[in-house]
Design a protein around this motif. Structure first.
Motif, short mmCIF file in Angstrom:
data_model
loop_
_atom_site.label_atom_id
_atom_site.label_comp_id
_atom_site.label_asym_id
_atom_site.label_seq_id
_atom_site.Cartn_x
_atom_site.Cartn_y
_atom_site.Cartn_z
N SER A 268 -54.51 -24.83 -2.85
CA SER A 268 -54.20 -24.00 -1.69
C SER A 268 -55.19 -22.85 -1.48
CB SER A 268 -52.78 -23.42 -1.83
OG SER A 268 -52.43 -22.72 -0.66
N ASN A 270 -56.52 -20.27 0.47
CA ASN A 270 -56.17 -19.53 1.68
C ASN A 270 -57.29 -18.55 2.00
OD1 ASN A 270 -54.19 -18.65 3.77
ND2 ASN A 270 -54.40 -16.69 2.70
N GLY A 272 -57.63 -15.43 3.87
CA GLY A 272 -56.64 -14.49 4.39
C GLY A 272 -57.18 -13.48 5.38
N THR A 273 -58.46 -13.13 5.23
CA THR A 273 -59.06 -12.17 6.16
C THR A 273 -60.49 -12.60 6.48
OG1 THR A 273 -60.18 -10.63 4.65
CG2 THR A 273 -57.81 -10.30 4.97
N GLU A 290 -62.09 -13.04 2.82
CA GLU A 290 -61.37 -12.89 1.55
C GLU A 290 -60.36 -14.02 1.43
OE1 GLU A 290 -60.93 -8.16 0.85
OE2 GLU A 290 -59.68 -9.01 2.43
N GLY A 291 -60.13 -14.43 0.20
CA GLY A 291 -59.15 -15.49 0.03
C GLY A 291 -58.72 -15.64 -1.40
N ARG A 292 -57.99 -16.69 -1.63
CA ARG A 292 -57.50 -17.02 -2.97
C ARG A 292 -57.50 -18.52 -3.12
NH1 ARG A 292 -53.36 -20.37 -3.77
NH2 ARG A 292 -52.05 -19.02 -5.04
N ILE A 395 -41.19 -15.35 3.87
CA ILE A 395 -41.85 -14.31 3.07
C ILE A 395 -43.35 -14.34 3.39
CG2 ILE A 395 -40.11 -14.24 1.27
CD1 ILE A 395 -41.90 -15.91 -0.46
N HIS A 396 -43.95 -13.18 3.46
CA HIS A 396 -45.34 -12.95 3.91
C HIS A 396 -45.51 -13.30 5.39
CE1 HIS A 396 -47.61 -12.81 -0.19
NE2 HIS A 396 -46.35 -12.45 -0.35
N ALA B 221 -47.25 -17.94 6.72
CA ALA B 221 -46.43 -18.56 5.68
C ALA B 221 -46.96 -18.11 4.34
CB ALA B 221 -46.49 -20.07 5.78
N HIS B 222 -46.19 -18.33 3.32
CA HIS B 222 -46.61 -17.95 1.98
C HIS B 222 -47.47 -19.06 1.40
CE1 HIS B 222 -46.28 -16.96 -2.30
NE2 HIS B 222 -46.02 -15.73 -1.87
N PRO B 223 -48.45 -18.69 0.58
CA PRO B 223 -49.29 -19.74 0.00
C PRO B 223 -48.52 -20.83 -0.75
CG PRO B 223 -50.23 -17.58 -0.43
CD PRO B 223 -48.90 -17.35 0.23
N TRP B 279 -54.47 -9.85 4.78
CA TRP B 279 -54.07 -9.95 3.38
C TRP B 279 -54.62 -11.23 2.79
CZ3 TRP B 279 -52.54 -5.80 1.16
CH2 TRP B 279 -51.91 -5.84 -0.08
N GLN B 280 -55.26 -11.11 1.62
CA GLN B 280 -55.90 -12.28 1.01
C GLN B 280 -54.97 -13.46 0.83
OE1 GLN B 280 -57.44 -10.08 -2.44
NE2 GLN B 280 -59.28 -11.33 -2.23
N SER B 281 -53.72 -13.16 0.49
CA SER B 281 -52.84 -14.25 0.11
C SER B 281 -51.75 -14.49 1.14
CB SER B 281 -52.23 -13.97 -1.27
OG SER B 281 -51.66 -12.68 -1.30
N SER B 282 -51.93 -13.96 2.35
CA SER B 282 -51.06 -14.33 3.46
C SER B 282 -51.86 -15.21 4.40
CB SER B 282 -50.57 -13.10 4.24
OG SER B 282 -49.82 -12.23 3.42
N ILE B 283 -51.21 -16.17 5.00
CA ILE B 283 -51.90 -16.96 6.02
C ILE B 283 -52.05 -16.08 7.25
CG2 ILE B 283 -51.71 -18.98 7.50
CD1 ILE B 283 -50.44 -20.45 5.22
N PRO B 284 -53.29 -15.90 7.73
CA PRO B 284 -53.50 -14.90 8.78
C PRO B 284 -52.76 -15.23 10.07
CG PRO B 284 -55.51 -16.14 8.32
CD PRO B 284 -54.53 -16.52 7.28
#
Lengths: 427, 427
Positions: A268, A270, A272-273, A290-292, A395-396, B221-223, B279-284
């Motif tokens: 996964s 992602n 994110g920015t 940025e991502g993960r 969530i998020h 959505a959350h990762p 946010w890096q770990s949120s889906i934009p």
């Protein structure tokens, strides 16, 4: 030591009796926006709540100078100047049970555009069985479950027979350094429970996670000479496209990892920015994203970081347009391994029994392919750690909310687990 | 009225004589950073320079409330609170020649990362034949050419025989509203000359340009539930990819437009900025990008804007992933038609003669596929407008610079053109 039916009845009745107070408290802490770096307000509320309940309370800042050499530390991006961790401890004069840490994080992710929320994201609006708000599910509901579970045990007339530490930590959402700081200061117990929003399932494994920032370069030019430049935004698109190949390769490894083989996208990646360019009619010179990306329990983060870096530096050979993109990589946030809780631990057995007593169903085990603070206790302290919490949605996302009936059940389950793990005696 | 050989010799000798002063002045104004909105500093220098030369000087702010209904107006994005236009006029008691506007803009585009410049972008460093700096070529060199060309005529002992207006305008780089404001206030003449950096060629046509900002949505959505969301950054990539199809169709029309058929990419859709996610770990959830696209002289901008909007709104049928992207379009910056200067105007003939006398070559005609302030004088006032200026490199890029020998030639050419157009008489 199994709980008596009377004790079970008294403790769960106490959760019922105080549940409206618990929802009130949840609304109070959702209404204290605690974006990363801004957790002090909610931590003040938690500190007061712990003191009011007779805990020995300690608050402490995160000191990166001290923390940075600890293996639980991940590269911080937002400073810790105005915020702090809170710990509340109850220690019996003599201990006959097993010690426990109940952990929750208070930081929340940004709301995205609040205009798209049905209710303002920090209004903590209650609609039927759901409480809405950023952080309601992730994970302020869980924090109230920890607090009110212990309250219920005491309200039912019992005293815990082993040391308990209730932790309210900051910065789970970027790094995990709040819990890392607790560990660095010596927090240990025979088990850890963290009520992240797991839909009343036990998260028995998570993915390792590394978080990155990448800046790529273009070659600027004037629009009248479009062929003289390379757009950094286009370069970023190409880099991301090529990194999707890495993600696909890492995903393909899931077949070797029990449980993860059932997930469609455990790695996964992602993004994110993104931020690039500075002028509509100039070809953008730099673009940063940025991502993960995730990997598997047992993998060393440093190995995955090296593989990621190698892939990034090799993109020019995959796409010649990227030869000049000169990607610059920074690690920004969680760089931690995943964990896997072995089947058959005493902690899991007791949680399953408590869950069964409350919910009337068997406890389901599942995986979360994201970072969890439990990983730090599992990997760096060897403490069996249970991630188990209420049903939530979005969530998020937009319109995050938590199920209140689920929160009540989870609070009961945590109360029974805590009573059974630590042992109880009449006041 | 052709200039005598003596007059030509005297005027060009005067340009030579004052050229080091001209370069000093160019350095002064390059060292006054005049990013959009921040032009007041350099305008103050120009105002003083005009007053010192005996011009009747007027400064005036841009009033959007007054300007917005004028057809030369384009949607402004950066306000005009602290900046102003400057005009300097010389009007003979009786006029026997043709009036002239010498126009230049003082705003510059951002520098991109200054660390990548060989010399700091506002240091105005002179190395051999080149002067480096943001705005050196685009178009502060041209502004000095206007000023010092008139100086040279006077230093050679002549007086212009027709009204002259030297304009130093703001905001050419976003909208063209500086020149639009001059037009709205009534500036008119028998010809306009604008020394944009054209490499000593006459720009006889440009493209119409529209500039846009588009915001697309994702579904957050959350990762751990990656399939539940759509990334707004990915959505932006897909929208841009599909808009490249529109660009290709507009480029294909070039075969119907003489001169433009020789360009590889006259529409040149540039995506200049992008910003998305938080946010890096949120889906934009949202991603915004800005850009520009060009079209052909004779096309009405409103028709192109409608076609662009229609294409954007139809992307969901091309790629079902974009059905939820909900693109929101704003027009932000130039929305103006292109122009084409007919062959054989008196103004062009005189410029060609002046260029030939100075450079010893025939004047080349070429197209710039970008917005130029000349378009406003051509399209909204019907004034023949010459865009002709010095050789430069890397305009809008890193290490922008202008050729000083070329600037000297251009100053001479403008001086001879001005003298010939307006007519001269001995002091």
């Amino acid at each position: 030591m199994p709980l008596s039916q009377d004790a079970i009845a008294a403790i769960t009745a106490a959760v019922d009796a105080q549940f409206e107070d618990q929802v009130d408290f949840l609304q109070d802490i959702v209404r204290a926006p605690s974006l990363r770096g801004e957790e002090a307000g909610v931590q003040g509320i938690v500190e007061k709540a712990l003191k009011g309940r007779g805990y020995d309370v300690e608050t402490y800042p995160l000191d990166v100078a001290v923390l940075k050499d600890h293996p639980a530390y991940s590269p911080a991006t937002i400073d810790y100047a105005d915020t702090f961790n809170v710990a509340g401890r109850k220690t019996p004069a003599t201990s006959s049970g097993r010690s426990l840490i109940l952990n929750a994080h208070v930081d929340v992710v940004p709301t995205a555009n609040p205009d798209f929320w049905t209710h303002p994201p920090f209004s903590a609006t209650r609609v039927g069985d759901w409480l809405y708000g950023r952080g309601a599910g992730d994970m302020k509901a869980g924090l109230t479950a920890n607090l009110f579970a212990v309250d219920a045990i005491e309200a039912a007339g019992f005293r815990l027979q082993a040391p308990l530490e209730v932790q309210s930590v900051i910065d789970e959402e970027v790094t995990g350094n709040g819990t890392a700081a607790a560990i660095q200061r010596g927090a240990r117990a025979d088990a850890v429970l963290i009520p992240e929003p797991t839909d009343e399932e036990l998260t028995y494994a998570n993915s390792g996670v590394i978080k990155f920032r990448i800046t790529v370069q273009g070659v600027p030019a004037h629009p009248r000479e479009p062929d003289s430049g390379l757009s950094a935004i286009e370069a970023a698109f190409l880099v991301i496209k090529e990194l999707r190949g890495l993600e696909a390769r890492w995903n393909a490894e899931r077949l070797d990892h029990a449980g993860f083989d059932k997930l469609s996208n455990p790695a996964s990646m992602n993004i994110g920015t993104i931020s690039g360019g500075e002028w509509q009619s100039s070809i953008p010179f730099e673009c940063t994203f940025e991502g993960r990306i995730g990997f598997y329990p047992g993998d060393r983060p440093e190995d995955r970081m090296a593989a990621f870096e190698q892939a990034l530096n090799g993109l020019g050979s995959l796409d010649p347009r990227l030869e000049k993109a000169n990607p610059r990589l920074e690690w920004t946030g969680t760089c931690q391994a995943g964990y896997r809780l072995a089947e058959g631990t005493d902690a899991e057995k007791l949680l399953a029994a408590a869950h069964g007593a409350v919910a009337g169903t068997s406890l389901q085990r599942s995986i979360m392919a994201c970072y969890l603070d439990a990983a730090l206790y599992m990997n760096h302290c060897g403490i069996p750690s249970l991630t188990y919490g209420p049903l939530s949605k979005n969530i998020h996302g937009i319109d995050e909310c938590v199920s209140l009936p689920s929160l009540k059940r989870v609070t009961k389950t945590i109360a029974l687990f805590t009573a059974g793990w630590c042992g109880i005696a009449p006041e």
